[in-house]
Design a protein around this motif. Structure first.
Motif, short mmCIF file in Angstrom:
data_model
loop_
_atom_site.label_atom_id
_atom_site.label_comp_id
_atom_site.label_asym_id
_atom_site.label_seq_id
_atom_site.Cartn_x
_atom_site.Cartn_y
_atom_site.Cartn_z
N ALA A 69 30.08 54.74 -12.17
CA ALA A 69 30.73 53.43 -12.36
C ALA A 69 29.69 52.33 -12.57
O ALA A 69 29.91 51.39 -13.34
N GLN A 70 28.55 52.46 -11.89
CA GLN A 70 27.50 51.44 -12.07
C GLN A 70 26.95 51.45 -13.49
O GLN A 70 26.76 50.39 -14.10
N PHE A 71 26.73 52.64 -14.02
CA PHE A 71 26.18 52.70 -15.38
C PHE A 71 27.20 52.21 -16.41
O PHE A 71 26.83 51.51 -17.37
N SER A 72 28.46 52.59 -16.24
CA SER A 72 29.44 52.10 -17.22
C SER A 72 29.67 50.60 -17.05
O SER A 72 29.85 49.88 -18.04
N GLY A 73 29.62 50.11 -15.81
CA GLY A 73 29.74 48.66 -15.58
C GLY A 73 28.58 47.90 -16.20
O GLY A 73 28.76 46.82 -16.74
N MET A 74 27.41 48.50 -16.13
CA MET A 74 26.24 47.84 -16.71
C MET A 74 26.36 47.75 -18.23
O MET A 74 26.01 46.74 -18.83
N ARG A 75 26.91 48.79 -18.82
CA ARG A 75 27.13 48.75 -20.27
C ARG A 75 28.11 47.64 -20.64
O ARG A 75 27.89 46.89 -21.59
N GLU A 76 29.19 47.54 -19.86
CA GLU A 76 30.16 46.46 -20.11
C GLU A 76 29.50 45.10 -19.97
O GLU A 76 29.76 44.18 -20.74
#
Lengths: 110, 264
Positions: A69-76
């Motif tokens: 979730a952190q990596f996908s949130g960072m992409r967003e």
């Protein structure tokens, strides 16, 4: 903002990893291996073995569970920052001279 | 004269590839002119009549079969309509290349290409979307021109020479720091992320700390959504290096955000 002092790791995590780390490392399901898989996941399809190991580790480790979730949130966040900086509301504009030059160039082409 | 039953134009039509036939009518005209020099007056007259018919938008024949000829391209979209998108194209370009003059040149190149090929715009998408599509390729070309030839040795110092993960884990592969501390807000919904101005400022700050090549590669991959090989080609690195560099970019960004302790 000043960096805050890192809080200590939970005692359960420290005890479990003090005992289990050789097994986790041999099986390739250490926290480090999981972290690297999570960061590689957006760029390539994980193999069946990798996906299985990732899943197993995320099930048993409470600290690593939030990494995907952190990596996908960072992409967003990167996309939002980009849109916010250079989107329609931005005040970046082509200069009037440049516009005139481009328009005259287009007229030459036609 | 049965030998000359087929016009020179038909022969050229059958031997030239489609792209050449459709895009280079002037070349075709030159071919006909060269061929006419070597033929008799009867054939020349026939060829010239065929060319006139085509230029009027009439049907032409190909081996006895009537083919609908395409009308002359009509530039129905005025220059002003294209120029209305100049600012958004400029914003798109400067967000990628970070150079005012290069961005202006890219806008000019993009609009010139669009104007030359305006007859291929079929209005299935909006004009702005079509222009942005062209601009994406122009930006990739720009990066290709400005980067050196891809090699396996092009992970420059600063691109990722030190593995950023080393500071996070001990020798056994266990965490030295709590991975969730300071990054709780990343698990929030995209809407909440978009309105978190402090987080947006910090991510810009952290992106700015990346070496240029990493930043370009990362933006091409994450913002423009190119696949790894295309992004690698545009950024001037090999696909193998790109995978490593992208992973390290993500890890660096994450570490930077965590070090700065962004709060939800």
């Amino acid at each position: 903002m000043k960096p805050e002092r890192q809080p200590l790791l939970p005692i359960t995590y420290r005890v479990m990893h003090a005992v289990m780390w050789p097994i986790l490392k041999v099986l390739g399901i250490s926290c480090r291996a999981t972290y690297e898989l999570c960061s590689e996941q957006p760029d390539r399809q994980l193999t069946v073995s990798e996906a299985f190991r990732l899943r197993i580790h995320l099930m048993m480790c409470g600290l690593c569970r939030h990494l995907p979730a952190q990596f996908s949130g960072m992409r967003e966040l990167v996309r939002c920052a980009h849109t916010d900086e250079h989107g329609e509301t931005s005040d970046e504009c082509l200069s009037a001279e440049a516009k005139e030059r481009i328009a005259s160039k287009l007229r030459e082409i036609s | 004269m049965n030998y000359y039953r087929y016009s020179i134009e038909s022969v050229i039509h059958s031997i030239l590839p489609e792209s050449v036939r459709t895009e280079n009518n002037s070349a075709k005209t030159r071919c006909i002119a060269i061929a006419n020099e070597n033929l008799g007056p009867e054939v020349v007259e026939k060829n010239s009549q065929s060319a006139v018919n085509e230029s009027r938008g009439n049907t032409t024949t190909h081996r006895g079969i009537k083919l609908p000829s395409s009308p002359m391209p009509v530039k129905s979209i005025p220059i002003e309509a294209l120029m209305q998108h100049a600012d958004s194209l400029y914003r798109f370009a400067i967000s990628r290349v970070k150079d005012h003059h290069a961005a202006e040149d890219l806008v000019q190149e993009c609009l010139s290409v669009a104007w030359q090929r305006i007859d291929t715009f079929d209005a299935r998408s909006s004009l702005g979307t079509w222009l942005i599509g062209i601009m994406k390729f122009k930006v990739i070309d720009h990066f290709r021109r400005s980067k050196r030839t891809p090699t396996d040795q092009n992970i420059e110092p600063g691109d990722g020479d030190a593995n950023p993960v080393d500071s996070l884990f001990d020798a056994h592969g266990s965490w030295k720091v709590n991975p969730n501390h300071g990054l709780e807000m990343l698990a929030k919904s995209p809407d909440q992320l978009a309105t978190n101005h402090e987080a947006l400022e910090w991510i810009r700050f952290c992106l700015g700390k990346l070496p240029e090549r990493l930043r370009v590669l990362f933006n091409l991959r994450e913002v423009d959504g190119l696949d790894v090989s295309s992004a690698a080609s545009a950024a001037g690195v090999t696909p193998g290096s790109a995978a490593v560099l992208l992973t390290r970019s993500r890890q660096r960004l994450r570490i930077c955000l965590q070090e700065n302790g962004i709060q939800p």
